[in-house]
Design a protein around this motif. Sequence first.
Motif, PDB file in Angstrom:
ATOM      1  N   ALA A   5     -28.977 -14.379  30.286  1.00 22.53           N
ATOM      2  CA  ALA A   5     -30.190 -13.987  29.576  1.00 22.53           C
ATOM      3  C   ALA A   5     -30.617 -15.102  28.628  1.00 22.53           C
ATOM      4  O   ALA A   5     -31.779 -15.290  28.347  1.00 22.53           O
ATOM      5  CB  ALA A   5     -29.958 -12.697  28.802  1.00 22.53           C
ATOM      6  N   SER A   6     -29.623 -15.868  28.145  1.00 20.51           N
ATOM      7  CA  SER A   6     -29.921 -16.920  27.177  1.00 20.51           C
ATOM      8  C   SER A   6     -28.816 -17.965  27.237  1.00 20.51           C
ATOM      9  O   SER A   6     -27.703 -17.686  27.650  1.00 20.51           O
ATOM     10  CB  SER A   6     -29.980 -16.320  25.771  1.00 20.51           C
ATOM     11  OG  SER A   6     -30.101 -17.341  24.811  1.00 20.51           O
ATOM     12  N   GLU A  64     -38.733 -19.604  18.549  1.00 21.26           N
ATOM     13  CA  GLU A  64     -38.376 -18.404  19.314  1.00 21.26           C
ATOM     14  C   GLU A  64     -37.843 -18.699  20.707  1.00 21.26           C
ATOM     15  O   GLU A  64     -37.156 -17.878  21.303  1.00 21.26           O
ATOM     16  CB  GLU A  64     -39.602 -17.494  19.454  1.00 21.26           C
ATOM     17  CG  GLU A  64     -39.846 -16.597  18.281  1.00 21.26           C
ATOM     18  CD  GLU A  64     -41.037 -15.680  18.543  1.00 21.26           C
ATOM     19  OE1 GLU A  64     -42.027 -16.155  19.135  1.00 21.26           O
ATOM     20  OE2 GLU A  64     -40.971 -14.508  18.158  1.00 21.26           O
ATOM     21  N   ASN A  99     -33.870 -20.001  25.727  1.00 16.69           N
ATOM     22  CA  ASN A  99     -34.459 -19.416  26.933  1.00 16.69           C
ATOM     23  C   ASN A  99     -34.874 -20.523  27.914  1.00 16.69           C
ATOM     24  O   ASN A  99     -34.731 -21.710  27.618  1.00 16.69           O
ATOM     25  CB  ASN A  99     -35.586 -18.436  26.565  1.00 16.69           C
ATOM     26  CG  ASN A  99     -36.884 -19.116  26.201  1.00 16.69           C
ATOM     27  OD1 ASN A  99     -37.077 -20.303  26.424  1.00 16.69           O
ATOM     28  ND2 ASN A  99     -37.789 -18.347  25.612  1.00 16.69           N
ATOM     29  N   GLN A 141     -35.899 -19.904  37.337  1.00 16.08           N
ATOM     30  CA  GLN A 141     -35.609 -18.510  36.966  1.00 16.08           C
ATOM     31  C   GLN A 141     -35.438 -17.592  38.163  1.00 16.08           C
ATOM     32  O   GLN A 141     -36.206 -17.647  39.119  1.00 16.08           O
ATOM     33  CB  GLN A 141     -36.700 -17.987  36.068  1.00 16.08           C
ATOM     34  CG  GLN A 141     -36.568 -18.537  34.674  1.00 16.08           C
ATOM     35  CD  GLN A 141     -37.563 -17.896  33.765  1.00 16.08           C
ATOM     36  OE1 GLN A 141     -38.663 -18.378  33.606  1.00 16.08           O
ATOM     37  NE2 GLN A 141     -37.179 -16.776  33.169  1.00 16.08           N
ATOM     38  N   GLY A 142     -34.409 -16.776  38.095  1.00 16.54           N
ATOM     39  CA  GLY A 142     -34.137 -15.838  39.174  1.00 16.54           C
ATOM     40  C   GLY A 142     -33.346 -16.481  40.296  1.00 16.54           C
ATOM     41  O   GLY A 142     -32.934 -15.810  41.243  1.00 16.54           O
ATOM     42  N   GLN A 143     -33.142 -17.778  40.234  1.00 15.42           N
ATOM     43  CA  GLN A 143     -32.558 -18.500  41.355  1.00 15.42           C
ATOM     44  C   GLN A 143     -31.322 -19.306  40.964  1.00 15.42           C
ATOM     45  O   GLN A 143     -30.234 -19.021  41.408  1.00 15.42           O
ATOM     46  CB  GLN A 143     -33.615 -19.448  41.920  1.00 15.42           C
ATOM     47  CG  GLN A 143     -33.333 -19.852  43.340  1.00 15.42           C
ATOM     48  CD  GLN A 143     -33.889 -18.852  44.315  1.00 15.42           C
ATOM     49  OE1 GLN A 143     -35.066 -18.776  44.530  1.00 15.42           O
ATOM     50  NE2 GLN A 143     -33.029 -18.066  44.904  1.00 15.42           N
ATOM     51  N   ARG A 148     -43.503 -10.451  24.563  1.00 13.12           N
ATOM     52  CA  ARG A 148     -42.319 -11.269  24.795  1.00 13.12           C
ATOM     53  C   ARG A 148     -41.214 -10.414  25.393  1.00 13.12           C
ATOM     54  O   ARG A 148     -41.053  -9.258  25.021  1.00 13.12           O
ATOM     55  CB  ARG A 148     -41.821 -11.857  23.483  1.00 13.12           C
ATOM     56  CG  ARG A 148     -42.527 -13.110  23.051  1.00 13.12           C
ATOM     57  CD  ARG A 148     -41.898 -13.651  21.784  1.00 13.12           C
ATOM     58  NE  ARG A 148     -40.992 -14.754  22.083  1.00 13.12           N
ATOM     59  CZ  ARG A 148     -41.399 -15.973  22.406  1.00 13.12           C
ATOM     60  NH1 ARG A 148     -42.661 -16.231  22.506  1.00 13.12           N
ATOM     61  NH2 ARG A 148     -40.529 -16.934  22.651  1.00 13.12           N
ATOM     62  N   ASN A 176     -34.754 -12.076  27.269  1.00 15.56           N
ATOM     63  CA  ASN A 176     -34.555 -13.521  27.122  1.00 15.56           C
ATOM     64  C   ASN A 176     -35.622 -14.194  26.273  1.00 15.56           C
ATOM     65  O   ASN A 176     -35.830 -15.397  26.379  1.00 15.56           O
ATOM     66  CB  ASN A 176     -34.380 -14.208  28.487  1.00 15.56           C
ATOM     67  CG  ASN A 176     -35.630 -14.135  29.314  1.00 15.56           C
ATOM     68  OD1 ASN A 176     -36.640 -13.606  28.855  1.00 15.56           O
ATOM     69  ND2 ASN A 176     -35.603 -14.663  30.504  1.00 15.56           N
ATOM     70  N   GLN A 177     -36.272 -13.423  25.425  1.00 16.02           N
ATOM     71  CA  GLN A 177     -37.188 -13.941  24.423  1.00 16.02           C
ATOM     72  C   GLN A 177     -38.203 -14.911  25.007  1.00 16.02           C
ATOM     73  O   GLN A 177     -38.515 -15.918  24.414  1.00 16.02           O
ATOM     74  CB  GLN A 177     -36.420 -14.692  23.329  1.00 16.02           C
ATOM     75  CG  GLN A 177     -34.984 -14.264  23.221  1.00 16.02           C
ATOM     76  CD  GLN A 177     -34.671 -13.724  21.866  1.00 16.02           C
ATOM     77  OE1 GLN A 177     -34.908 -14.346  20.858  1.00 16.02           O
ATOM     78  NE2 GLN A 177     -34.162 -12.523  21.845  1.00 16.02           N
ATOM     79  N   GLN A 178     -38.741 -14.572  26.181  1.00 14.53           N
ATOM     80  CA  GLN A 178     -39.690 -15.464  26.802  1.00 14.53           C
ATOM     81  C   GLN A 178     -41.030 -14.769  26.899  1.00 14.53           C
ATOM     82  O   GLN A 178     -41.094 -13.544  26.977  1.00 14.53           O
ATOM     83  CB  GLN A 178     -39.192 -15.807  28.201  1.00 14.53           C
ATOM     84  CG  GLN A 178     -39.654 -17.143  28.682  1.00 14.53           C
ATOM     85  CD  GLN A 178     -39.092 -17.423  30.055  1.00 14.53           C
ATOM     86  OE1 GLN A 178     -38.331 -16.630  30.590  1.00 14.53           O
ATOM     87  NE2 GLN A 178     -39.476 -18.526  30.629  1.00 14.53           N
ATOM     88  N   GLU A 182     -45.669 -15.967  31.168  1.00 15.95           N
ATOM     89  CA  GLU A 182     -44.976 -17.150  31.692  1.00 15.95           C
ATOM     90  C   GLU A 182     -43.873 -16.729  32.674  1.00 15.95           C
ATOM     91  O   GLU A 182     -43.699 -17.309  33.741  1.00 15.95           O
ATOM     92  CB  GLU A 182     -44.364 -17.850  30.484  1.00 15.95           C
ATOM     93  CG  GLU A 182     -43.832 -19.243  30.678  1.00 15.95           C
ATOM     94  CD  GLU A 182     -43.213 -19.723  29.366  1.00 15.95           C
ATOM     95  OE1 GLU A 182     -42.010 -19.967  29.346  1.00 15.95           O
ATOM     96  OE2 GLU A 182     -43.956 -19.810  28.354  1.00 15.95           O
ATOM     97  N   LEU A 183     -43.170 -15.665  32.280  1.00 15.82           N
ATOM     98  CA  LEU A 183     -42.068 -15.150  33.101  1.00 15.82           C
ATOM     99  C   LEU A 183     -42.598 -14.680  34.458  1.00 15.82           C
ATOM    100  O   LEU A 183     -42.038 -15.002  35.509  1.00 15.82           O
ATOM    101  CB  LEU A 183     -41.418 -13.988  32.356  1.00 15.82           C
ATOM    102  CG  LEU A 183     -40.078 -13.461  32.834  1.00 15.82           C
ATOM    103  CD1 LEU A 183     -39.037 -14.544  32.723  1.00 15.82           C
ATOM    104  CD2 LEU A 183     -39.658 -12.272  31.985  1.00 15.82           C
ATOM    105  N   ARG A 187     -42.374 -15.881  38.713  1.00 19.65           N
ATOM    106  CA  ARG A 187     -41.808 -14.980  39.719  1.00 19.65           C
ATOM    107  C   ARG A 187     -42.810 -14.522  40.774  1.00 19.65           C
ATOM    108  O   ARG A 187     -42.435 -14.245  41.902  1.00 19.65           O
ATOM    109  CB  ARG A 187     -41.246 -13.733  39.032  1.00 19.65           C
ATOM    110  CG  ARG A 187     -40.184 -14.010  37.999  1.00 19.65           C
ATOM    111  CD  ARG A 187     -38.958 -14.593  38.633  1.00 19.65           C
ATOM    112  NE  ARG A 187     -37.840 -14.563  37.704  1.00 19.65           N
ATOM    113  CZ  ARG A 187     -36.809 -13.745  37.826  1.00 19.65           C
ATOM    114  NH1 ARG A 187     -36.743 -12.924  38.832  1.00 19.65           N
ATOM    115  NH2 ARG A 187     -35.836 -13.765  36.950  1.00 19.65           N
ATOM    116  N   ASP A 243     -36.233 -15.085  43.891  1.00 16.95           N
ATOM    117  CA  ASP A 243     -36.636 -14.976  42.488  1.00 16.95           C
ATOM    118  C   ASP A 243     -37.982 -14.277  42.330  1.00 16.95           C
ATOM    119  O   ASP A 243     -38.885 -14.806  41.707  1.00 16.95           O
ATOM    120  CB  ASP A 243     -36.666 -16.357  41.837  1.00 16.95           C
ATOM    121  CG  ASP A 243     -37.511 -17.346  42.633  1.00 16.95           C
ATOM    122  OD1 ASP A 243     -37.917 -16.992  43.752  1.00 16.95           O
ATOM    123  OD2 ASP A 243     -37.758 -18.448  42.135  1.00 16.95           O
TER     124      ASP A 243
END
Lengths: 544, 313
Positions: free
Chosen positions: A60-61, A197, A201, A219-221, B79, B83-85, B89-90, B94, B260
Amino acid sequence: MKKQAIAIASILAIALTGCASGAGNDTTAGVDTNDLLTLTPAATGELDLVTWNLPFGEPASLDPIKSFNYAENTVVANLCEGLMQLQPDFTIEPGLAEKVDTPDNLTYIYTIRQGVEFWDGQEMTADDVVYSLSRHQNADEGSYWAGGLVGNIASIEKTADWEVTVTLTKPDAAFNSYMVTPVGTVIQQDFREAAGESFGNPTGKVMCTGPFSVGDWDQGQSISLIKNDNYWNSDKQAQSAQVDINFIVDAAAIATALDTGAIDGSYDVPLGALKSLQSSTEGSLYLGNSLQLVAIIGIGNGVFADPAVRQALMMATDRDAIAATVFEGTASASRSLIPNNGWAYGDSEFTDGREELAPTTTDIEGAKEVLKDATVDLTEPIKIVYPSERTYYADIISEISNGARAIGLTVEPAGVPSAQFGAFFSDPAAREGHDAFVTYNYMDVPDPLAFLRGIVGTGGSQNYNEYSNSTIDSVLDEAAATEDDGERAELVNEAQAAAMEDLPWIPIVDPAVRLFMNDRVTGAPASFVYLYYPWAADLGASGE
Amino acid sequence: MTFILRRLAALVGVLIASSFLVFAAMYAAPGSPENFLVQGRTVSPEVLAAIREQYSLDDPFLVRFWNWLTNVLHGDFGRSLANQQDVGELLAGRLPTTLMLVTLAAIIIIVLGIGMGIVAGTRGGVVDKIILLGSNLGFAIPTFFAALILMSIFSVGLGWFPVFGSGEGFFDRVWHLTLPAFALALPSSAVVARITRTSIREERDSEHSVMARARGVAESLVMRRHVIRNSMLPVSTIVGVHIAGLIAGSFVVEYAFTLDGIGTLLVHAVQRKDFAVVQAIAIVLVAAFGIINLLVDLFYASIDPRVKVETTR
């Protein structure tokens, strides 16, 4: 028709017993924890790229203070370093601190290593160290490590150019061990402040001093680790230019990816993938020395609230069978709440203390005898909660249920969705109305004192049934204030023996580390250090 | 034109209502987000309080929903708690995978499903029987099992396709997503094939087809003009529904092939009570459903003039 059914059943029974005896021809059904590996053959050359897998999914981080589980720590361990470093044999050596002095049992003086650079070339200073350690105390930073051990820190100060002094409120002999964990991990202050912030990440990432820096985070991969050519420790340079860590969580997909060579290796290969990987021609399965424990946690309700019931249940359960079948021979029956060999000091004392505990063999008659002391209504069923997606837990509970039936108790598995199960560990409201739940647990550091304190100490971080025993508490406090390793180990043994009488948790098995590596690569340590040791740096060519 | 505007207005209404429902459901689900975040570790109460404050978790339900809604109208999806994103953007990272997966699967459903259905409906005999059997099988096999079988044959056995990942660049992506798209499209293709076949059978024996043949119109022309064209009405509806359903069903395939996409993201987000992410994905799903249904209706109108007259009145 009936005859046929019986015939089929008996064939199945023969087949099953055949399997069981094939799995363990020696007397112990599971693996012997004394035969487990610490290392794998060292790398003989460098590699351009190694692909790895993280079966627990995407972190997650990457912020160390938000790293408190398999997924995050397995990655962060290669990027960021602590003042101390855990070694594959579970000893603790200096890391970013050259040495530590303890003039009294409340003061830890760390001499900070000079000439260490962050990935961006900036030199690491004592200010970075003070800043990093102090983040745990700042609630706005949201450290998952705050409370407990960190809550005992009175002050963190820079006492010379290259010296940081940590003072505790009350003595804690386990404190310095935690400098191998994110409690003692150093990040760059300037970078943290600039990232705001998004620190940790996929956008902000981190800035540390480890043998690898963070590359692309798809991400996700997957996430890429890139070799840090300026790493301060020339003896421990990474053997691979790049390590790509994928996030495949499906057991079948993991088995396929490993068996076809699409992935070079993985820790914690799922139990469901073991069969195909044990016979794989692509690589080898290594079983490593571990700090993990599978146990049943009492919540303090129902029939399970009676210590006599728990004691009887443990004696009646064939834990060797669980190790041999559910874990396919990659675990051993637990003799204690402290996983075997889970210590970095006091080896002879802890080994002796363990010998005095009851053996792990099944004892139905003995269990019936113990059960006579029970004062609760034994006709009530005991419901043990497990995350329903993890079917092997149901198999474990089913075996416990067999033992229970033999002594006149009823044990039923109660599956709940994983999302809901997570709340059992954190939310007292979720536990209410249940008897017990299952856990896969590990020791943060190889110190039985810290682990036992969390489980049986009053208000301990993992004390879910509000167990409180003033004798155990005072012995644990005394141990925490004892500097001599041998004496401390004896005191911990005393607490261990008492805990094994009352059994707030029933220990089931000690699972070994299950590491699979392609024949092309080698070197990753086999023991349970991959949460706090840069395991990927040791990965390299096998020369085959 | 007013027809489209009216439908779009209705879609916005549905989006607001459904996001309210999802928000309420997440709010009511057991467990608190900050506890999922710390994964069962015992953290100091001050830290939990700080997390609650950072994400305004202590605000009343309606206030939180209102804040969320007004932010979305400004293009801010919030947000991610986990994962504070930034959620926008997230999702941007995807969505391409899921969109491409669903597009490929849709093409497979249309080409394979309708194609097979037309062949079975017009040919008959052994070909018909084989396609019927195939569609029965295709419908009976669950997606995750189809994924396993396809993977073991084409990735492990033959080594033609990669076993995980969604690739980089257009052609690499197509290559990576082909097997997942087939696994995803299989049950729907089977349904579409059967419905196409039945529909063609009906139209072939319908009065106007018989009349046309009696008037001496060539069989191939009857097929094209009357049989296939008319049979596409029920087929287009079912294809639309199934394609819209693909987006929601893609998570199984995304999980099995480690893609993903937003499906796996949604599962994780729900588990962690990551409000902003779940809300954003719910919006995307509902919007996709609405838009695909709208497109189907438009298509419907274009092949059946009667529908057009009614709706534009």
